[in-house]
Design an enzyme around this catalytic site. Sequence first.
Site: not given
Length: 571
Positions: A372-374
Amino acid sequence: MFWDPVFDHASSVIGAPPDQVKIIASFLFSYPLAILFVRIPPNRPNLAHLFSLVIAAIYLVPLLGLGTGLIHLLISCFGTYVIVVSLRSANMPWVVFVFVMGHLLLNHLRRKIMGYSADVIDITGSQMVLAMKLITFAWNVHDGRLKAEDLDASQLATRLQHVPSPLPFLGYCFFFPSFLVGPSFDYSTYDSLIKHTIYDIPPPGTSEAQVKATKRRVPHGRKRVAYLHLVLGLVFLGVYAVYGQRAAYSRILTPTWYTWGWLTRFGFIQLAGFIARTKYYALWSLTEGACILTGIGFNGYDPKTGRTLWNRVRNINILSIETAESFKVLFDSWNCRTNVWLRDCVYKRLVKKGKKPGTAQSMATFVTSAFWHGVEPGYYLAFIMGGLVTSLGRQFRRFVRPYFLPPASSPTTAPNSLPKYPYPNLSKRVYDVLGWSMVQINLNFIAGAFILLGFNDCIRAWHRMGWYSPILVGAAMIFFRAGGRRALKQGLKSREQVKEVPSFTVSPPSPMSPKTQPHDELDSKDLRWIKHAFDNPPYQDDGPGVGPDAGVVDSLMQGTETPGSQTPKTA
């Protein structure tokens, strides 16, 4: 657009990239727009939905130049809506999860391939917020199709027994004060705002009928708390604008680093960590203030003081972060709404009824949080280190902290070795100060990876910092593994078995406590509302926290570093 020269000039004056100036401007524009939004009557819900949609489109296309990004957001929205409406199986939320997270991951990969710097604003930030909303929406609809006895309290409060029409759904997805950087929330909260039923919570000493009979629908205190967040956000924004470049982690990678002494280097790391946080403090304070101004932050009344609470969509608690004495408090106070989403939509959903969560559930939550963050390696390095320090924090709380507490048999009225301060005694105060210092210095080391992101840059920076955090973590883990935990447990057992010698003391009568000030005397001139606005009572959907590793370290180290821990709760 015609306003680009204005933002270019502001960029040169402020010293920030034009994209960042534009996104800050959108946050500020949201305040007067929120004042208009809150005045839309509840019998005109479509007007409120259209209001958010139009403002969001203006922010994305003419202001930020993210026309293609808007298309990506609409694809996620319409794809989710079609899946929710057409698929009625129990796997529907997971199909939405794969679709939404897969789309987000593709855009994260695209950003990585294109080599965008952290200063470039693209659609992934908004898509991250939207992903939380869409997956939450799918689970809320799924819960509405189940029997009430199969749901817990939070699921009962947020379930949707009827799928809303496309316009309200899009209004929810593009709620203008929060769709860019958050916070996220469930559809029931948005729907109660539009219908003004969010204000039906009665103040202490009144009934719902009395609340509905009053002409004033929006409770007092909304504006002053919202503007407090506005001022706070602008202050932190100013701090970041002045010191953001001077105290950037990237300076560790420059030759200047070797011209400083060890003490200067250590002090710089602590300063860089705080300055990096001020950016997030500014953004989330500004957006939360605008949300509060729309009314969506209303969360009832404080039962002790009767004051209104505006923390329903709180995303950050600055005071708790900066004064945290444990990583449990720290991570529970950072990006709160994301933690709630991970807990309610991933961790809890993977646990079968009647079973306890284990490594599989923790690992799935960790992977979800990471992707989700990357896809940047720095996120994963930070999460792994964060999981290790959180697990060790649990160890210290269980086996070391009791040595600094007074015996269980000691009365709470025992004389205090630290005059003029409340119980507990001096040794516990020392432990708390040491805990706070350990949290801060380790956090500021770990944050370097979260900011620099590139693997080589992260490793070089940690090397130049002397690897002090991994050394502290490694030493603590070796201590617990090499018999330290066993010795501490035996010491605690011996401590509990020692019989306390009865003692008798004659103390003067305790002074009468001052009377609590009545609710009606707490007017707007009473500046104690500022402290009250910063307080962080439990969320209405409070529950087990989710740390940076979602408990993966605890699950993997079970029986060694972390005995008997099977939940993602942090110390």
